[in-house]
Design a protein around this motif. Structure first.
Motif, PDB file in Angstrom:
ATOM      1  N   LEU A   1       0.831  -1.200   0.000  1.00 15.71           N
ATOM      2  CA  LEU A   1       0.000   0.000   0.000  1.00 15.71           C
ATOM      3  C   LEU A   1       0.868   1.253   0.000  1.00 15.71           C
ATOM      4  O   LEU A   1       0.657   2.167  -0.789  1.00 15.71           O
ATOM      5  CB  LEU A   1      -0.924  -0.005   1.220  1.00 15.71           C
ATOM      6  N   VAL A   2       1.864   1.291   0.881  1.00 19.04           N
ATOM      7  CA  VAL A   2       2.735   2.455   0.999  1.00 19.04           C
ATOM      8  C   VAL A   2       3.523   2.688  -0.290  1.00 19.04           C
ATOM      9  O   VAL A   2       3.788   3.831  -0.661  1.00 19.04           O
ATOM     10  CB  VAL A   2       3.663   2.321   2.227  1.00 19.04           C
ATOM     11  N   SER A   3       3.861   1.631  -1.015  1.00 20.55           N
ATOM     12  CA  SER A   3       4.572   1.814  -2.284  1.00 20.55           C
ATOM     13  C   SER A   3       3.678   2.486  -3.326  1.00 20.55           C
ATOM     14  O   SER A   3       4.175   3.172  -4.217  1.00 20.55           O
ATOM     15  CB  SER A   3       5.107   0.484  -2.807  1.00 20.55           C
ATOM     16  N   LYS A   4       2.363   2.328  -3.191  1.00 13.63           N
ATOM     17  CA  LYS A   4       1.417   2.966  -4.124  1.00 13.63           C
ATOM     18  C   LYS A   4       0.960   4.341  -3.651  1.00 13.63           C
ATOM     19  O   LYS A   4       0.490   5.142  -4.446  1.00 13.63           O
ATOM     20  CB  LYS A   4       0.212   2.064  -4.332  1.00 13.63           C
ATOM     21  N   ASP A   5       1.054   4.606  -2.359  1.00  9.81           N
ATOM     22  CA  ASP A   5       0.694   5.911  -1.792  1.00  9.81           C
ATOM     23  C   ASP A   5       1.720   6.248  -0.717  1.00  9.81           C
ATOM     24  O   ASP A   5       1.592   5.839   0.435  1.00  9.81           O
ATOM     25  CB  ASP A   5      -0.715   5.873  -1.198  1.00  9.81           C
ATOM     26  N   LYS A   6       2.727   6.993  -1.110  1.00  8.28           N
ATOM     27  CA  LYS A   6       3.828   7.346  -0.194  1.00  8.28           C
ATOM     28  C   LYS A   6       3.358   8.206   0.974  1.00  8.28           C
ATOM     29  O   LYS A   6       4.044   8.307   1.982  1.00  8.28           O
ATOM     30  CB  LYS A   6       4.937   8.088  -0.949  1.00  8.28           C
ATOM     31  N   THR A   7       2.179   8.846   0.857  1.00  8.84           N
ATOM     32  CA  THR A   7       1.670   9.698   1.931  1.00  8.84           C
ATOM     33  C   THR A   7       0.786   8.936   2.917  1.00  8.84           C
ATOM     34  O   THR A   7       0.325   9.505   3.899  1.00  8.84           O
ATOM     35  CB  THR A   7       0.848  10.870   1.358  1.00  8.84           C
ATOM     36  N   ALA A   8       0.550   7.663   2.668  1.00  8.34           N
ATOM     37  CA  ALA A   8      -0.351   6.879   3.518  1.00  8.34           C
ATOM     38  C   ALA A   8       0.191   6.760   4.935  1.00  8.34           C
ATOM     39  O   ALA A   8       1.404   6.691   5.154  1.00  8.34           O
ATOM     40  CB  ALA A   8      -0.554   5.489   2.924  1.00  8.34           C
ATOM     41  N   LYS A   9      -0.746   6.750   5.896  1.00  7.45           N
ATOM     42  CA  LYS A   9      -0.416   6.505   7.297  1.00  7.45           C
ATOM     43  C   LYS A   9      -1.262   5.316   7.730  1.00  7.45           C
ATOM     44  O   LYS A   9      -2.468   5.290   7.504  1.00  7.45           O
ATOM     45  CB  LYS A   9      -0.738   7.717   8.148  1.00  7.45           C
ATOM     46  N   ILE A  10      -0.626   4.342   8.364  1.00  6.76           N
ATOM     47  CA  ILE A  10      -1.327   3.124   8.772  1.00  6.76           C
ATOM     48  C   ILE A  10      -1.107   2.900  10.258  1.00  6.76           C
ATOM     49  O   ILE A  10       0.030   2.966  10.750  1.00  6.76           O
ATOM     50  CB  ILE A  10      -0.853   1.894   7.966  1.00  6.76           C
ATOM     51  N   PHE A  11      -2.209   2.619  10.945  1.00  4.39           N
ATOM     52  CA  PHE A  11      -2.195   2.394  12.385  1.00  4.39           C
ATOM     53  C   PHE A  11      -2.890   1.079  12.700  1.00  4.39           C
ATOM     54  O   PHE A  11      -3.711   0.597  11.928  1.00  4.39           O
ATOM     55  CB  PHE A  11      -2.906   3.536  13.118  1.00  4.39           C
ATOM     56  N   VAL A  12      -2.561   0.532  13.849  1.00  4.06           N
ATOM     57  CA  VAL A  12      -3.229  -0.660  14.360  1.00  4.06           C
ATOM     58  C   VAL A  12      -4.108  -0.215  15.513  1.00  4.06           C
ATOM     59  O   VAL A  12      -3.637   0.469  16.430  1.00  4.06           O
ATOM     60  CB  VAL A  12      -2.203  -1.710  14.847  1.00  4.06           C
ATOM     61  N   GLN A  13      -5.399  -0.560  15.443  1.00  2.57           N
ATOM     62  CA  GLN A  13      -6.323  -0.234  16.526  1.00  2.57           C
ATOM     63  C   GLN A  13      -6.354  -1.398  17.506  1.00  2.57           C
ATOM     64  O   GLN A  13      -6.747  -2.502  17.138  1.00  2.57           O
ATOM     65  CB  GLN A  13      -7.719   0.028  15.971  1.00  2.57           C
ATOM     66  N   VAL A  14      -5.918  -1.149  18.729  1.00  4.68           N
ATOM     67  CA  VAL A  14      -5.883  -2.210  19.729  1.00  4.68           C
ATOM     68  C   VAL A  14      -7.242  -2.322  20.411  1.00  4.68           C
ATOM     69  O   VAL A  14      -7.974  -1.346  20.511  1.00  4.68           O
ATOM     70  CB  VAL A  14      -4.769  -1.994  20.773  1.00  4.68           C
ATOM     71  N   TYR A  15      -7.568  -3.508  20.845  1.00  5.84           N
ATOM     72  CA  TYR A  15      -8.859  -3.693  21.499  1.00  5.84           C
ATOM     73  C   TYR A  15      -8.777  -4.385  22.842  1.00  5.84           C
ATOM     74  O   TYR A  15      -9.766  -4.449  23.561  1.00  5.84           O
ATOM     75  CB  TYR A  15      -9.838  -4.445  20.603  1.00  5.84           C
ATOM     76  N   GLY A  16      -7.654  -4.914  23.203  1.00  2.00           N
ATOM     77  CA  GLY A  16      -7.633  -5.594  24.481  1.00  2.00           C
ATOM     78  C   GLY A  16      -6.253  -5.881  25.001  1.00  2.00           C
ATOM     79  O   GLY A  16      -5.260  -5.794  24.291  1.00  2.00           O
ATOM     80  N   LEU A  17      -6.250  -6.229  26.266  1.00  6.53           N
ATOM     81  CA  LEU A  17      -5.035  -6.623  26.950  1.00  6.53           C
ATOM     82  C   LEU A  17      -5.347  -7.929  27.656  1.00  6.53           C
ATOM     83  O   LEU A  17      -6.240  -7.994  28.500  1.00  6.53           O
ATOM     84  CB  LEU A  17      -4.625  -5.563  27.973  1.00  6.53           C
ATOM     85  N   GLU A  18      -4.661  -8.979  27.265  1.00  5.47           N
ATOM     86  CA  GLU A  18      -4.862 -10.273  27.894  1.00  5.47           C
ATOM     87  C   GLU A  18      -3.938 -10.372  29.087  1.00  5.47           C
ATOM     88  O   GLU A  18      -2.725 -10.476  28.938  1.00  5.47           O
ATOM     89  CB  GLU A  18      -4.607 -11.394  26.887  1.00  5.47           C
ATOM     90  N   ASP A  19      -4.533 -10.293  30.271  1.00  6.77           N
ATOM     91  CA  ASP A  19      -3.748 -10.253  31.513  1.00  6.77           C
ATOM     92  C   ASP A  19      -2.881 -11.476  31.708  1.00  6.77           C
ATOM     93  O   ASP A  19      -1.714 -11.358  32.086  1.00  6.77           O
ATOM     94  CB  ASP A  19      -4.683 -10.088  32.714  1.00  6.77           C
ATOM     95  N   LYS A  20      -3.423 -12.663  31.430  1.00  8.30           N
ATOM     96  CA  LYS A  20      -2.661 -13.879  31.716  1.00  8.30           C
ATOM     97  C   LYS A  20      -1.405 -13.975  30.862  1.00  8.30           C
ATOM     98  O   LYS A  20      -0.375 -14.435  31.315  1.00  8.30           O
ATOM     99  CB  LYS A  20      -3.532 -15.121  31.534  1.00  8.30           C
ATOM    100  N   ASP A  21      -1.481 -13.519  29.617  1.00  3.49           N
ATOM    101  CA  ASP A  21      -0.325 -13.585  28.724  1.00  3.49           C
ATOM    102  C   ASP A  21       0.416 -12.260  28.621  1.00  3.49           C
ATOM    103  O   ASP A  21       1.476 -12.190  28.022  1.00  3.49           O
ATOM    104  CB  ASP A  21      -0.766 -14.015  27.322  1.00  3.49           C
ATOM    105  N   ARG A  22      -0.175 -11.201  29.171  1.00  5.71           N
ATOM    106  CA  ARG A  22       0.373  -9.844  29.055  1.00  5.71           C
ATOM    107  C   ARG A  22       0.640  -9.481  27.596  1.00  5.71           C
ATOM    108  O   ARG A  22       1.743  -9.072  27.226  1.00  5.71           O
ATOM    109  CB  ARG A  22       1.626  -9.687  29.889  1.00  5.71           C
ATOM    110  N   VAL A  23      -0.389  -9.653  26.787  1.00  6.86           N
ATOM    111  CA  VAL A  23      -0.297  -9.381  25.360  1.00  6.86           C
ATOM    112  C   VAL A  23      -1.369  -8.375  24.971  1.00  6.86           C
ATOM    113  O   VAL A  23      -2.528  -8.516  25.361  1.00  6.86           O
ATOM    114  CB  VAL A  23      -0.488 -10.685  24.545  1.00  6.86           C
TER     115      VAL A  23
END
Length: 142
Positions: A50-72
């Motif tokens: 995607l970035v090679s086709k649009d050098k101005t693109a910004k990409i983010f990851v939307q997080v949704y949780g924290l797994e306490d037992k695995d700390r992930v």
């Protein structure tokens, strides 16, 4: 923040990380779509296409949780700021037959607060990231 929101039953905020930070293959504290694919490299390849086709693109990851037992910290959605059309975005992300997303669409409802987590942990409002020449898309894996 994720722990505090969960304890307070406050699900009004979304938190984003830079894809480069979140999808770091050497980081064991983040997990992206673990049910579908082991590792993060294949997602990075898609984003780089995607970035090679649009050098101005910004990409983010939307997080949704924290797994306490695995700390992930878990996530399954990319947020994409790009000049490309929705059709072009879909072509890029639907090209591989083994990791295609469950849904891709344009984000038009910004009523929920979203914050980028900066490199020093600071919260940056998503409204500061918007530019009129770009559209905002989501790309979600189930």
């Amino acid at each position: 923040m994720l722990k505090a929101d969960k304890m307070n039953n406050n699900y009004t905020n979304n938190y984003w990380f830079s894809y480069k930070d979140y999808l770091d293959p050497t980081d064991d504290f983040t997990d992206f779509c673990c049910e579908c694919l082991e590792g993060k490299y294949e997602y990075i390849v898609l984003i780089e296409n995607l970035v090679s086709k649009d050098k101005t693109a910004k990409i983010f990851v939307q997080v949704y949780g924290l797994e306490d037992k695995d700390r992930v910290i878990t996530a399954d959605t990319l947020i994409i700021f790009s000049k490309l059309s929705l059709v072009e975005i879909k072509q890029i992300f639907n090209e591989p037959k083994d990791i295609f997303p469950s849904d891709i669409g344009e984000e038009t409802d910004f009523s929920q607060s979203a914050f980028l987590i900066g490199s020093n942990g600071e919260l940056i409002s998503s409204t500061e990231l918007f530019h009129e020449e770009q559209s905002v898309y989501y790309c979600w894996w189930d």
